[in-house]
Write a protein that holds these residues in place. Structure first.
Motif, PDB file in Angstrom:
ATOM      1  N   PRO A  20       9.224   4.336  -5.570  1.00  0.00           N
ATOM      2  CA  PRO A  20       8.555   3.318  -4.762  1.00  0.00           C
ATOM      3  C   PRO A  20       7.504   3.960  -3.861  1.00  0.00           C
ATOM      4  N   LEU A  21       6.528   3.186  -3.499  1.00  0.00           N
ATOM      5  CA  LEU A  21       5.528   3.620  -2.543  1.00  0.00           C
ATOM      6  C   LEU A  21       6.118   3.380  -1.156  1.00  0.00           C
ATOM      7  N   ASN A  50      -7.032  -2.302   3.903  1.00  0.00           N
ATOM      8  CA  ASN A  50      -6.527  -1.072   3.272  1.00  0.00           C
ATOM      9  C   ASN A  50      -7.404  -0.579   2.137  1.00  0.00           C
ATOM     10  N   ASN A  51      -8.473  -1.293   1.830  1.00  0.00           N
ATOM     11  CA  ASN A  51      -9.481  -0.845   0.869  1.00  0.00           C
ATOM     12  C   ASN A  51      -8.925  -0.472  -0.492  1.00  0.00           C
ATOM     13  N   GLU A  55      -1.673  -1.562  -4.495  1.00  0.00           N
ATOM     14  CA  GLU A  55      -1.813  -2.475  -5.629  1.00  0.00           C
ATOM     15  C   GLU A  55      -0.769  -3.572  -5.491  1.00  0.00           C
ATOM     16  N   THR A  56      -1.129  -4.795  -5.854  1.00  0.00           N
ATOM     17  CA  THR A  56      -0.186  -5.908  -5.706  1.00  0.00           C
ATOM     18  C   THR A  56       1.074  -5.720  -6.549  1.00  0.00           C
ATOM     19  N   SER A  57       1.014  -4.908  -7.584  1.00  0.00           N
ATOM     20  CA  SER A  57       2.190  -4.684  -8.436  1.00  0.00           C
ATOM     21  C   SER A  57       3.031  -3.484  -8.000  1.00  0.00           C
ATOM     22  N   ASP A  58       2.580  -2.733  -6.992  1.00  0.00           N
ATOM     23  CA  ASP A  58       3.343  -1.581  -6.512  1.00  0.00           C
ATOM     24  C   ASP A  58       4.711  -2.002  -5.996  1.00  0.00           C
ATOM     25  N   ASN A  59       5.690  -1.151  -6.180  1.00  0.00           N
ATOM     26  CA  ASN A  59       7.012  -1.322  -5.585  1.00  0.00           C
ATOM     27  C   ASN A  59       6.928  -0.661  -4.208  1.00  0.00           C
TER      28      ASN A  59
END
Length: 107
Positions: A20-21, A50-51, A55-59
Motif C-alpha cells: 500500500p501507499l 498533489n499534482n 492515483e485513484t486506484s492506489d491502495n
C-alpha cells in the motif's frame, strides 16, 4: 473509508502482493521527527494540489499523528474518486507504541 489499527496496517505492509501507499499528511517538522519507512509525505494543506502523485486506484493508507487529520484526508480522497483508502486509527502515536517502540514520539 476503512479504519485500520497499527497491527492491521503492519500486516498489510508485510503481506500484500502490492504494497500500500503510506500517505503521511502531517507537517514537515513532524515528518522530520519520525515517519514510516517508504511513506510519501504530502501535508494535509497540499492534498488538493498533489499534482498527480496519487492515483485513484492506489491502495492508500493515510497517516498522521493521532489519526484525526488522516481521517479527514481519507474522507476527502474518497469523495474525490479514490477507491481504496484506509485510515491508520491512532496514527503514528499508536504505531510507535504497538509496532515500532524505537520511533521517536512528540506531543
Amino acid at each position: 473509508m476503512i479504519e485500520k489499527n497499527a497491527q492491521d496496517v503492519k500486516d498489510l505492509i508485510d503481506s500484500a502482493k502490492k504494497k500500500p501507499l503510506i500517505l503521511d499528511v502531517r507537517e514537515q517538522w513532524e515528518y522530520d521527527i519520525c515517519h514510516i519507512k517508504d511513506s510519501i509525505h504530502i501535508p494535509m494543506g497540499k492534498i488538493a494540489s498533489n499534482n498527480g502523485s496519487l492515483e485513484t486506484s492506489d491502495n492508500i493508507v493515510v497517516v498522521c499523528h493521532h489519526g484525526i487529520r488522516s481521517r479527514m484526508v481519507a474522507k476527502y480522497l474518497i469523495a474525490n474518486g479514490y477507491e481504496n483508502v484506509m485510515n491508520l486509527t491512532g496514527g503514528l502515536d499508536a504505531w510507535s507504541t504497538k509496532i515500532d517502540p524505537s520511533m521517536p514520539k512528540y506531543v
